[in-house]
Each structure stands twice: as C-alpha cells, then as structure tokens.
Design a protein around this motif. Sequence first.
Motif, short mmCIF file in Angstrom:
data_model
loop_
_atom_site.label_atom_id
_atom_site.label_comp_id
_atom_site.label_asym_id
_atom_site.label_seq_id
_atom_site.Cartn_x
_atom_site.Cartn_y
_atom_site.Cartn_z
N ASN A 75 0.82 -1.21 0.00
CA ASN A 75 0.00 0.00 0.00
C ASN A 75 0.86 1.26 0.00
OD1 ASN A 75 -2.65 -0.95 -0.15
ND2 ASN A 75 -2.75 -1.33 2.06
N GLN A 76 2.04 1.19 0.59
CA GLN A 76 2.96 2.32 0.53
C GLN A 76 3.62 2.38 -0.84
OE1 GLN A 76 2.10 3.57 3.48
NE2 GLN A 76 1.31 1.50 3.92
N GLY A 77 3.81 1.23 -1.48
CA GLY A 77 4.52 1.18 -2.75
C GLY A 77 3.72 1.68 -3.94
N VAL A 78 2.50 1.19 -4.10
CA VAL A 78 1.73 1.56 -5.30
C VAL A 78 1.48 3.06 -5.35
CG1 VAL A 78 -0.45 1.25 -6.53
CG2 VAL A 78 0.69 -0.72 -5.51
N ILE A 79 1.23 3.67 -4.21
CA ILE A 79 0.97 5.10 -4.22
C ILE A 79 2.23 5.89 -4.62
CG2 ILE A 79 1.49 5.57 -1.78
CD1 ILE A 79 -1.46 7.00 -3.84
N LEU A 80 3.42 5.34 -4.31
CA LEU A 80 4.65 5.99 -4.76
C LEU A 80 4.69 6.06 -6.28
CD1 LEU A 80 7.52 4.47 -2.56
CD2 LEU A 80 6.02 6.42 -2.06
N GLY A 81 4.34 4.95 -6.92
CA GLY A 81 4.34 4.93 -8.38
C GLY A 81 3.33 5.90 -8.95
N ALA A 82 2.14 5.94 -8.37
CA ALA A 82 1.10 6.82 -8.87
C ALA A 82 1.48 8.29 -8.71
CB ALA A 82 -0.22 6.53 -8.15
N LEU A 83 2.02 8.65 -7.55
CA LEU A 83 2.40 10.04 -7.30
C LEU A 83 3.57 10.45 -8.20
CD1 LEU A 83 2.03 10.07 -3.43
CD2 LEU A 83 0.66 11.42 -5.05
N THR A 84 4.49 9.52 -8.44
CA THR A 84 5.59 9.82 -9.35
C THR A 84 5.07 10.10 -10.75
OG1 THR A 84 7.11 8.46 -8.04
CG2 THR A 84 7.77 8.96 -10.29
N ASP A 85 4.09 9.32 -11.19
CA ASP A 85 3.49 9.57 -12.50
C ASP A 85 2.80 10.94 -12.54
OD1 ASP A 85 4.18 7.32 -14.04
OD2 ASP A 85 2.69 6.10 -13.00
N LEU A 86 2.08 11.29 -11.48
CA LEU A 86 1.43 12.60 -11.46
C LEU A 86 2.46 13.72 -11.52
CD1 LEU A 86 -1.43 12.00 -8.87
CD2 LEU A 86 -1.65 12.21 -11.36
N TYR A 87 3.59 13.51 -10.86
CA TYR A 87 4.67 14.50 -10.95
C TYR A 87 5.18 14.62 -12.39
CZ TYR A 87 9.46 16.20 -10.94
OH TYR A 87 10.61 16.87 -11.25
N LYS A 88 5.36 13.48 -13.05
CA LYS A 88 5.84 13.50 -14.43
C LYS A 88 4.86 14.21 -15.36
CE LYS A 88 8.71 9.32 -14.33
NZ LYS A 88 8.91 7.98 -14.93
N ILE A 89 3.58 14.03 -15.09
CA ILE A 89 2.54 14.64 -15.92
C ILE A 89 2.46 16.14 -15.72
CG2 ILE A 89 0.04 14.76 -16.27
CD1 ILE A 89 0.01 11.70 -15.57
N THR A 90 2.57 16.57 -14.47
CA THR A 90 2.29 17.97 -14.13
C THR A 90 3.52 18.81 -13.83
OG1 THR A 90 2.12 17.49 -11.76
CG2 THR A 90 0.10 17.24 -13.10
N ASP A 91 4.65 18.16 -13.52
CA ASP A 91 5.86 18.85 -13.05
C ASP A 91 5.61 19.57 -11.73
OD1 ASP A 91 8.59 19.23 -13.45
OD2 ASP A 91 8.30 21.25 -14.22
N ASP A 92 4.62 19.11 -10.98
CA ASP A 92 4.28 19.69 -9.68
C ASP A 92 5.04 18.92 -8.60
OD1 ASP A 92 3.16 20.47 -7.27
OD2 ASP A 92 1.09 20.41 -8.00
N ALA A 93 6.00 19.58 -7.97
CA ALA A 93 6.88 18.91 -7.01
C ALA A 93 6.16 18.46 -5.75
CB ALA A 93 8.03 19.85 -6.63
#
Length: 382
Positions: free
Chosen positions: A242-260
């Motif tokens: 549960n800690q891992g999958v959200i890391l991947g999702a948040l990293t993708d959102l960062y890549k999409i938006t460039d929002d740190a």
Amino acid sequence: MWKLCSSSRIVGGTRALAFFGLLLLICQPGTDHVREVRSYQLYADASMMVLQRMYDAYTGQWSDASWWQQANALETVIDYSSRTNTTTYTGDIATTFNANKSSSFLNDYYDDEGWWALAWMKAYDLTNTSSYLNMAKTVFKDMTRGWDSICGGGIWWDKDKTYKNAIANELFLEVTARLHQRIPGDTVGGGSGPRHTSYIDWANKEWQWFKNSGMLNASNLVNDGLDSGTCANNGRNPWTYNQGVILGALTDLYKITDDASYLAQAEAIADANNRTNIDDNGILYEKGCEPSNSCGTDGPQFKGIFMKNLYYLYQSDNKQAYKNFIIKNVDAIWNRGRDRSNHLGLHWDGPFDRAQARNQSSATDAVNAAIALSSPITDEVE
C-alpha cells in the motif's frame, strides 16, 4: 580500461570470480591493483533463472502464485528484460497473454484487474504491441464501474461492494495516470475515456478523493481501507504494498504535471515506510505478518511491489537514501535470504523459509531495482 582479473593476479591466488557471487574483480591494465564491483545483474540473472523454472508455458502462469500475483510475476519478467536489454524471457509475455486473454483479464476483484492493466502497459512499453495497451484500456473501463458515491467516491475492492480499500484505489490512480501518458490527445476536460471522462480527469478525481479519504494517516502511512459503517480510516495494518503503489502513482502525477508537491508526498510516504516496516537491521520487513509467520498467500508479494515503486521514485528524485536502501536490502537478500539453489525467501534478512514463485518474484523485484546501481565499492584489494 578495466578488465576482469584472473585469480593469479590476486594476492595469494586464492580468490576466484564466482558467477553468482557478490563481486566482480577488475584489474587496471599493467598493474596489480584490483577494484571490486557489485554486479547486481548477476543476481538478477540467477534469480530470474529460478523464477522461469516455476513458469508453465502451457497455462502461461507461475506455480504457487494467485491470479493477481501472476500479473506481478509478469512485471518482474518485463522489468528484468527492459533493464538488461535481453530477450531471454520475453516469450513469456505473449504466452501469458494468449493463454489467458479469453477473460480479458477481468474477474470479481477490481484490484486484481488493476495489476493486470499495469502489467500490460509495461508489456506495451517493452514490445510496442498495441493489443497489450488495448487490453489495459479494456481492463480499466471495467474498473470504472466500481466507482460510486458511497464514502464520497472511490472504487470498491470487489464487485460485491463489500469494502472500499487503499490498494484498489491506488491501482486505479496509477492505471489512469499511465494510460494518460500513453494515449495521445487525452486532455483535461476531454471525454474520450471511459464513461466520457478523460484518463487524466479520472486520475485527478481519484487523487482528490484518496488524499481526503482518511486512509493516508497523520504518520504518512496508508492504512488498509475504510470502515464500512463510518467511512473512516479502519486503522488496519499499513502493508508495504500500500505504501509502494501510491509511490508509483504520485511519481506519475509528478511527471505529468511537473508539480513537485506530488514528489514531496511520495517521499513522505517512502520515508515513513522505511522507518516503520523494517527489522532491527534496517531491512524491509512486513511487520503485519512476518513476525508471526502469518503472511499467507498474499503477503509474500508485498515487499517487492514497494521496492519496484521506490526505485521508480528514485529515478525521478535521485534521493541517495533510496539508492542506499535498495542496495542494503538486495545485499541482505543475497547473503541471508537465499538458499544454495538461488531460491529467494520471504524473510529478506533471513532465515530462508521456502521456495515458491511469490517469494521469488517479490525478491527479484528488489534485485531488478538494483541492476542499474552496480558500482565500484573499493579502489584496491591488497
């Protein structure tokens, strides 16, 4: 240029290069100076060879693994193939797809479906086979049917609607973000996605719901789900996956938006997990089940999911602590969590417990994460 040493070049002539060992011994031409180099690909080569022996080419599945774990084992194969640029095991991708596609990889559990959607997107990235991406889209379309207004939104864990939990919604978020990245023309406000909602709009909708759901607690750990009566955080164990999958999702959102801010949230979760779900030696440890040997059939897969997503985060933020954590865990797996046949066990810090595909693929996820981290560790051996 450095080259491999022969054992006669090593002082005493007693130290040999073992194919599956920790170190490659490398000599500087014209000298007796030796550099020791970690080569984690050797570990990965060995552990993948074992995992492949557990694969049934007739069914396209691995022994001793449940349906959702089959998707994760396939990801293990894909990650290894991508990072080593080899095709040794890539035949498994088409075999698994063709042997199991009649169901469209759908079943009664939305989290199971999410794992398969992620696996087929990775397969698409590796092979550029459009049928894999199309399958991921088909799976996601079915997942959207799990969304309703109970507890303010989110998808159910199962089609009987018994539980709204973290893993199903984290996977939903990660799948939406990755589909957005792979489907040209998917834009905010677009209606080309499932239920006339773009993939990026689904991602934004899911993240807004998830971060306000209460499952992400004050300690920056994700608990298992919501109480069915109150829709409040049920306080159940913060499993590593549960800690891992959200890391991947948040990293993708960062890549999409460039929002740190997405990276900052991911790092807060990773740091909390790496302080909490560890043993006394600082090695990843499923505290909710390993001490009592009660991880059952699901728990053995969890830690590898965290590690492959931690590496994914590391690729974006280059945080040295995450590199160190990956290396430390892989060294523990190889030195204390492995038997003489290169089976990798549940307990990464040892002792080795049993050989099974779910243990092997999970630990191999950690080893795959370390492949690119091979590096010199000493300048000389005297």
